[in-house]
Design a protein around this motif. Sequence first.
Motif, short mmCIF file in Angstrom:
data_model
loop_
_atom_site.label_atom_id
_atom_site.label_comp_id
_atom_site.label_asym_id
_atom_site.label_seq_id
_atom_site.Cartn_x
_atom_site.Cartn_y
_atom_site.Cartn_z
N PHE A 298 40.32 42.60 36.78
CA PHE A 298 40.19 42.09 35.40
C PHE A 298 41.48 42.32 34.63
N ASP A 299 42.02 43.53 34.71
CA ASP A 299 43.25 43.84 33.98
C ASP A 299 44.43 43.02 34.49
N ILE A 300 44.54 42.88 35.80
CA ILE A 300 45.67 42.14 36.38
C ILE A 300 45.61 40.68 35.95
N ALA A 301 44.42 40.11 35.89
CA ALA A 301 44.28 38.71 35.45
C ALA A 301 44.77 38.55 34.01
N ALA A 302 44.45 39.52 33.14
CA ALA A 302 44.91 39.44 31.74
C ALA A 302 46.42 39.61 31.65
N ILE A 303 46.97 40.53 32.43
CA ILE A 303 48.42 40.78 32.39
C ILE A 303 49.18 39.57 32.94
N LYS A 304 48.60 38.89 33.92
CA LYS A 304 49.22 37.65 34.42
C LYS A 304 49.31 36.61 33.32
N GLN A 305 48.29 36.54 32.47
CA GLN A 305 48.34 35.60 31.35
C GLN A 305 49.47 35.97 30.38
N THR B 108 49.03 41.30 43.10
CA THR B 108 47.57 41.34 43.17
C THR B 108 47.06 42.75 42.85
N ALA B 109 45.75 42.85 42.67
CA ALA B 109 45.14 44.15 42.44
C ALA B 109 45.36 45.06 43.65
N ALA C 204 37.44 46.14 38.01
CA ALA C 204 38.11 46.55 36.79
C ALA C 204 39.62 46.34 36.91
N VAL C 205 40.18 46.67 38.06
CA VAL C 205 41.62 46.46 38.28
C VAL C 205 41.93 44.97 38.27
#
Length: 393
Positions: free
Chosen positions: A86-93, A129-130, A83-84
Amino acid sequence: MKQLMYILNASYAFDIRHDPLVMAFSCIANGFEANCLTGYSRICRILLSENKSLAQYLHDLLIYGKHEFMEKCTAPTEQQRKAVEFDIAAIKQLAQYSSEKLKAAMSDRVDSEVLSMLPDYEQGTFDYTADYFIEHYARYGSGIFAKYKAFSFDGEQLCPIDNTDPIRLSDLKNYEVQRNQVVENTVCFMSGKPAQNVLLYGDRGTGKSSTVKALLNEYDDLRMVELSKNDVGMLPKLFNMLKACPLRFIIMIDDLTFSENDDRFSVLKAVLEGSLAARPDNILIYATTNRRKIIKEAATEQLGGDAVSADAADESMSLADRFGLFVTFGKPDKAVYLDIVRKLAQDRGIAIGDEELCAAAERFALRRSGRSPRVARQFVDHIAARLELGMDY
């Protein structure tokens, strides 16, 4: 961009939907020309006024925000970690949206001439990173505890102090025996070993409060809460606010005294030792006092004979005994005072003959409240300023 904002609005670990900058991005993703321009101007206003890049803003939003999921995720399961991630990947975008890229995303709704007039903001690099965020939350907690080291407590809420006293232990001269007792106790506390609540007693200006404040600048994981003696009765409430945080707290009570029949006296005795509810392991109390008897004697006690006076003294001692560590700071004699002056002057690079320096320091002390480490520091500050300005001292 619309899909990205949908993902961010449905985030798991970091609830950032209502952040002004994220809402501005949503405004651009879903809006017409006027909404796009409004959203872009909000983004620029936020980043430029705070002098942050987009990446730095997003980093601080995740680190210093109040995210309940992350507070419970210090030892994450596999699904929690996903879950963490997933969120970090979106925030990187989201962090990839430079000024140029965001203007390009608006080009189908905003005139090109208007776009060319819009200011730019710095993008920065978001490469966290997460694991970075999980470890940070496990060590520093979240919200104000991660962002600030010192707080005051008004009986209702914690108020961050963003401009703390920069004094360090190396700035304090002499009194090594007293300071070492306090430091060693604090080292035990920070290491998770048994440690004592501390009462620092002594004359005014001998460095009791400075010793406690200097600890804050020695330990990154230490937090300090300044509590007025008038709010001592609220200690149980403060304990409840701090006990779940992974950090360690020293509650500092300066100039501790009580009048007779003061309910706060009983509260402090109970939280130190004697209450059914134990003091949380991540909290210690460091208090200072100038009085031998913490409870002020009323006139009736002073006239009431030895028995009454003995009872009042026993009450004061019953509180002092509960601190576990009692450290006495005595008033310095002339030799110690001048030695402190010499050491402080050396630290400041003041090149004056010893005889002249000592004579000026003595004159300064006579005009003040007598010799003390505080007066020594005031003298050195005074003489350093006057020398820099080419004035007599």
